[in-house]
Design an enzyme around this catalytic site. Structure first.
Site, PDB file in Angstrom:
ATOM      1  N   SER A  41       0.785  -1.225   0.000  1.00 39.20           N
ATOM      2  CA  SER A  41       0.000   0.000   0.000  1.00 39.20           C
ATOM      3  C   SER A  41       0.821   1.280   0.000  1.00 39.20           C
ATOM      4  O   SER A  41       1.560   1.548  -0.938  1.00 39.20           O
ATOM      5  CB  SER A  41      -0.983  -0.043   1.171  1.00 39.20           C
ATOM      6  OG  SER A  41      -2.003   0.910   0.985  1.00 39.20           O
ATOM      7  N   ASP A  92      -9.791  -6.909  -3.886  1.00 36.93           N
ATOM      8  CA  ASP A  92      -9.279  -5.551  -4.031  1.00 36.93           C
ATOM      9  C   ASP A  92      -9.579  -5.120  -5.462  1.00 36.93           C
ATOM     10  O   ASP A  92      -8.824  -5.410  -6.380  1.00 36.93           O
ATOM     11  CB  ASP A  92      -7.780  -5.504  -3.750  1.00 36.93           C
ATOM     12  CG  ASP A  92      -7.205  -4.100  -3.785  1.00 36.93           C
ATOM     13  OD1 ASP A  92      -7.929  -3.158  -4.169  1.00 36.93           O
ATOM     14  OD2 ASP A  92      -6.019  -3.947  -3.435  1.00 36.93           O
ATOM     15  N   HIS A 119      -7.778  -5.512   0.040  1.00 39.09           N
ATOM     16  CA  HIS A 119      -6.565  -4.716  -0.131  1.00 39.09           C
ATOM     17  C   HIS A 119      -5.441  -5.201   0.794  1.00 39.09           C
ATOM     18  O   HIS A 119      -4.305  -5.329   0.364  1.00 39.09           O
ATOM     19  CB  HIS A 119      -6.877  -3.241   0.102  1.00 39.09           C
ATOM     20  CG  HIS A 119      -5.700  -2.359  -0.054  1.00 39.09           C
ATOM     21  ND1 HIS A 119      -5.041  -2.200  -1.255  1.00 39.09           N
ATOM     22  CD2 HIS A 119      -5.038  -1.593   0.840  1.00 39.09           C
ATOM     23  CE1 HIS A 119      -4.023  -1.371  -1.090  1.00 39.09           C
ATOM     24  NE2 HIS A 119      -4.006  -0.990   0.170  1.00 39.09           N
TER      25      HIS A 119
END
Length: 141
Positions: A41, A92, A119
């Protein structure tokens, strides 16, 4: 990472060059030579500039639906020879597939989609995440 979450803002990492220098220093301080850089991320803001500038110093790269992939051109990715495992969860539907569109230009990549995961696929399905990660790490030997 400096400047994210509850950490104070850090002027030294305000630029991509500053973030490359930060990661370089971390690796030096830890005595790491040719590490595998795992980048989930938000850490993409640090890892991607490092990969593009100093990817030859890495044994491998594992982006996990990182941010910032659209900041670079396909031609920049095509220059990187670092072996890469692109990971994201099958639930995701935004950042994972978006990152894949850019990262697929890395010439030495493979993709693993973690089933039943969003995610944060490493939290949602740690068993399959670790299976894919360990398989990639074993191939680097």
């Amino acid at each position: 990472m400096p400047g994210y979450g509850d950490s104070p803002p850090a002027e030294k990492v305000a630029t991509a060059q500053g973030r490359v220098a930060f990661l370089d220093r971390v690796f030096q301080e830890l005595g790491m030579r040719r590490p595998v850089l795992i980048s989930p991320s938000m850490s993409g803001r640090f890892a991607l500039p490092f990969l593009l500038a100093r990817g030859d110093q890495l044994a491998g790269f594992v982006p996990v639906a990182p941010v910032g992939t659209k900041d670079y051109a396909a031609e920049q990715y095509q220059q990187v020879q670092t072996r890469t495992l692109i990971l994201y969860g099958d639930h995701d539907t935004s950042l994972g597939p978006q990152a894949l569109q850019s990262l697929r230009h890395l010439p030495r990549h493979r993709v693993a989609v973690v089933p039943d995961a969003g995610h944060a696929c490493y939290l949602d399905n740690p068993e399959d995440f670790h299976r894919a990660l360990l398989g990639f790490l074993h191939q680097l030997k």
